[in-house]
Design a protein around this motif. Structure first.
Motif, PDB file in Angstrom:
ATOM      1  N   MET A 125       0.835  -1.207   0.000  1.00 37.11           N
ATOM      2  CA  MET A 125       0.000   0.000   0.000  1.00 37.11           C
ATOM      3  C   MET A 125       0.868   1.255   0.000  1.00 37.11           C
ATOM      4  O   MET A 125       0.566   2.233  -0.683  1.00 37.11           O
ATOM      5  CB  MET A 125      -0.930  -0.012   1.214  1.00 37.11           C
ATOM      6  CG  MET A 125      -1.964  -1.135   1.203  1.00 37.11           C
ATOM      7  SD  MET A 125      -3.131  -1.019  -0.171  1.00 37.11           S
ATOM      8  CE  MET A 125      -4.060   0.444   0.301  1.00 37.11           C
ATOM      9  N   PHE A 126       1.981   1.226   0.764  1.00 36.10           N
ATOM     10  CA  PHE A 126       2.899   2.361   0.743  1.00 36.10           C
ATOM     11  C   PHE A 126       3.571   2.493  -0.624  1.00 36.10           C
ATOM     12  O   PHE A 126       3.731   3.599  -1.149  1.00 36.10           O
ATOM     13  CB  PHE A 126       3.962   2.202   1.833  1.00 36.10           C
ATOM     14  CG  PHE A 126       3.515   2.679   3.183  1.00 36.10           C
ATOM     15  CD1 PHE A 126       3.235   4.019   3.408  1.00 36.10           C
ATOM     16  CD2 PHE A 126       3.376   1.789   4.230  1.00 36.10           C
ATOM     17  CE1 PHE A 126       2.821   4.469   4.649  1.00 36.10           C
ATOM     18  CE2 PHE A 126       2.958   2.222   5.477  1.00 36.10           C
ATOM     19  CZ  PHE A 126       2.683   3.565   5.688  1.00 36.10           C
ATOM     20  N   ALA A 127       3.956   1.352  -1.207  1.00 34.06           N
ATOM     21  CA  ALA A 127       4.613   1.389  -2.516  1.00 34.06           C
ATOM     22  C   ALA A 127       3.664   1.864  -3.607  1.00 34.06           C
ATOM     23  O   ALA A 127       4.098   2.465  -4.600  1.00 34.06           O
ATOM     24  CB  ALA A 127       5.161   0.005  -2.861  1.00 34.06           C
ATOM     25  N   HIS A 128       2.373   1.599  -3.422  1.00 32.91           N
ATOM     26  CA  HIS A 128       1.390   1.997  -4.432  1.00 32.91           C
ATOM     27  C   HIS A 128       1.226   3.515  -4.497  1.00 32.91           C
ATOM     28  O   HIS A 128       0.742   4.047  -5.500  1.00 32.91           O
ATOM     29  CB  HIS A 128       0.047   1.339  -4.119  1.00 32.91           C
ATOM     30  CG  HIS A 128      -0.991   1.554  -5.182  1.00 32.91           C
ATOM     31  ND1 HIS A 128      -0.879   1.017  -6.447  1.00 32.91           N
ATOM     32  CD2 HIS A 128      -2.151   2.270  -5.185  1.00 32.91           C
ATOM     33  CE1 HIS A 128      -1.919   1.382  -7.179  1.00 32.91           C
ATOM     34  NE2 HIS A 128      -2.701   2.146  -6.437  1.00 32.91           N
ATOM     35  N   LEU A 129       1.625   4.224  -3.432  1.00 33.65           N
ATOM     36  CA  LEU A 129       1.500   5.683  -3.414  1.00 33.65           C
ATOM     37  C   LEU A 129       2.520   6.360  -4.313  1.00 33.65           C
ATOM     38  O   LEU A 129       2.335   7.516  -4.698  1.00 33.65           O
ATOM     39  CB  LEU A 129       1.652   6.208  -1.975  1.00 33.65           C
ATOM     40  CG  LEU A 129       0.569   5.773  -0.977  1.00 33.65           C
ATOM     41  CD1 LEU A 129       0.882   6.309   0.411  1.00 33.65           C
ATOM     42  CD2 LEU A 129      -0.816   6.237  -1.428  1.00 33.65           C
ATOM     43  N   VAL A 130       3.598   5.653  -4.636  1.00 28.18           N
ATOM     44  CA  VAL A 130       4.639   6.206  -5.512  1.00 28.18           C
ATOM     45  C   VAL A 130       4.815   5.263  -6.688  1.00 28.18           C
ATOM     46  O   VAL A 130       5.392   4.177  -6.545  1.00 28.18           O
ATOM     47  CB  VAL A 130       5.976   6.379  -4.764  1.00 28.18           C
ATOM     48  CG1 VAL A 130       7.015   6.998  -5.703  1.00 28.18           C
ATOM     49  CG2 VAL A 130       5.794   7.235  -3.530  1.00 28.18           C
ATOM     50  N   PRO A 131       4.296   5.612  -7.869  1.00 26.63           N
ATOM     51  CA  PRO A 131       4.452   4.731  -9.045  1.00 26.63           C
ATOM     52  C   PRO A 131       5.921   4.508  -9.382  1.00 26.63           C
ATOM     53  O   PRO A 131       6.776   5.358  -9.121  1.00 26.63           O
ATOM     54  CB  PRO A 131       3.723   5.507 -10.156  1.00 26.63           C
ATOM     55  CG  PRO A 131       2.784   6.432  -9.435  1.00 26.63           C
ATOM     56  CD  PRO A 131       3.478   6.781  -8.149  1.00 26.63           C
ATOM     57  N   GLN A 132       6.190   3.368  -9.964  1.00 25.24           N
ATOM     58  CA  GLN A 132       7.561   3.004 -10.318  1.00 25.24           C
ATOM     59  C   GLN A 132       8.098   3.954 -11.390  1.00 25.24           C
ATOM     60  O   GLN A 132       7.429   4.272 -12.355  1.00 25.24           O
ATOM     61  CB  GLN A 132       7.610   1.560 -10.818  1.00 25.24           C
ATOM     62  CG  GLN A 132       9.016   1.034 -11.046  1.00 25.24           C
ATOM     63  CD  GLN A 132       9.011  -0.433 -11.439  1.00 25.24           C
ATOM     64  OE1 GLN A 132       7.950  -1.020 -11.634  1.00 25.24           O
ATOM     65  NE2 GLN A 132      10.200  -1.023 -11.577  1.00 25.24           N
ATOM     66  N   GLY A 133       9.337   4.407 -11.195  1.00 23.77           N
ATOM     67  CA  GLY A 133       9.970   5.305 -12.136  1.00 23.77           C
ATOM     68  C   GLY A 133       9.721   6.780 -11.867  1.00 23.77           C
ATOM     69  O   GLY A 133      10.112   7.628 -12.677  1.00 23.77           O
ATOM     70  N   VAL A 144       0.780  12.746  -2.377  1.00 21.96           N
ATOM     71  CA  VAL A 144      -0.427  13.538  -2.109  1.00 21.96           C
ATOM     72  C   VAL A 144      -1.498  13.256  -3.157  1.00 21.96           C
ATOM     73  O   VAL A 144      -2.684  13.044  -2.825  1.00 21.96           O
ATOM     74  CB  VAL A 144      -0.083  15.048  -2.078  1.00 21.96           C
ATOM     75  CG1 VAL A 144      -1.355  15.880  -1.934  1.00 21.96           C
ATOM     76  CG2 VAL A 144       0.870  15.345  -0.931  1.00 21.96           C
ATOM     77  N   MET A 145      -1.113  13.232  -4.429  1.00 24.74           N
ATOM     78  CA  MET A 145      -2.080  13.006  -5.500  1.00 24.74           C
ATOM     79  C   MET A 145      -2.690  11.610  -5.417  1.00 24.74           C
ATOM     80  O   MET A 145      -3.908  11.425  -5.584  1.00 24.74           O
ATOM     81  CB  MET A 145      -1.402  13.214  -6.855  1.00 24.74           C
ATOM     82  CG  MET A 145      -0.942  14.639  -7.111  1.00 24.74           C
ATOM     83  SD  MET A 145      -2.303  15.832  -7.041  1.00 24.74           S
ATOM     84  CE  MET A 145      -3.269  15.272  -8.443  1.00 24.74           C
TER      85      MET A 145
END
Length: 225
Positions: A125-133, A144-145
């Motif tokens: 869930m934490f990793a999903h907040l920042v897309p890869q790349g 935030v988005m």
């Protein structure tokens, strides 16, 4: 007498302070016990094939360990499409055009997915907040988005279903009110044909919006897993 255009969506009929129009949501229960029939009807065969096709399609979006979710989603599809279709009949209240019902369907699904995801798959869930790349400088903005887009998911699902149901019914109401004021028979025929075509379009929208609501709930579930 209709006081405003939106009063057609108001559940005003009541008995002992109970809004009777909301009972239209449960009319479908009267048609469900088809297992007591001596032989399956054509309607039951068609509906069973439709549910099997939908179940197979939703199952392809999920992992094999969460196939039971598709049973919930197909049941939800049946509930929504039945209430959407009931709203096309005269003098029947369209419960799926109210945020009280659509949000009651979308919010529990979203809350359940969030609680399950943060408890069982916290790192995911934490990793999903920042897309890869994503560049490092944009990571705070992406968090935030993604958080905002995640929070508004139940509202977008509920508003999409309610707005699409209201829009078509309002247009049908406006066209029907202009009929008695027409003096030309040609315009009256055009109006009737337009209403028939619009009613056919609303029938398609009733099924499509139910399908979209169900698929979105399944896709949100696949993201958690």
């Amino acid at each position: 007498m209709m006081t405003s255009l939106f009063s057609i969506f108001e559940p005003s009929s009541s008995l002992f302070s109970i809004p009777l129009n909301w009972l239209s949501t449960f009319i479908g229960i009267l048609f469900l016990p088809m297992s007591y029939w001596a032989s399956p009807s054509r309607w039951l065969i068609i509906w069973s094939q439709l549910m099997q096709t939908l179940h197979s399609e939703l199952k392809s979006l999920l992992s094999s360990s969460h196939v039971g979710v598709t049973l919930i989603m197909t049941s939800l599809f049946s509930l929504i499409v039945f209430n959407n279709s009931l709203g096309l009949l005269p003098y029947i209240f369209t419960s799926s055009s109210h945020m009280a019902m659509t949000l009651s369907l979308a919010l529990p699904i979203w809350v359940t997915l969030m609680v399950y995801g943060w408890l069982k798959h916290t790192q995911h869930m934490f990793a999903h907040l920042v897309p890869q790349g994503t560049p490092s400088i944009l990571m705070p903005f992406m968090v935030v988005m993604e958080s905002i887009s995640n929070l508004i998911r139940p509202w977008t699902m509920a508003i999409r279903l309610a707005a699409n149901m209201i829009a078509g019914h309002l247009l049908l109401t406006l066209l029907s009110q202009s009929g008695p004021h027409m003096t030309s028979s040609t315009l009256l025929y055009i109006l009737i044909i337009s209403q028939i075509l619009l009613l056919l379009l609303e029938s398609a929208v009733a099924v499509i919006q139910s399908y979209v609501f169900t698929v979105l709930g399944t896709l949100y579930t696949s993201e958690i897993n």
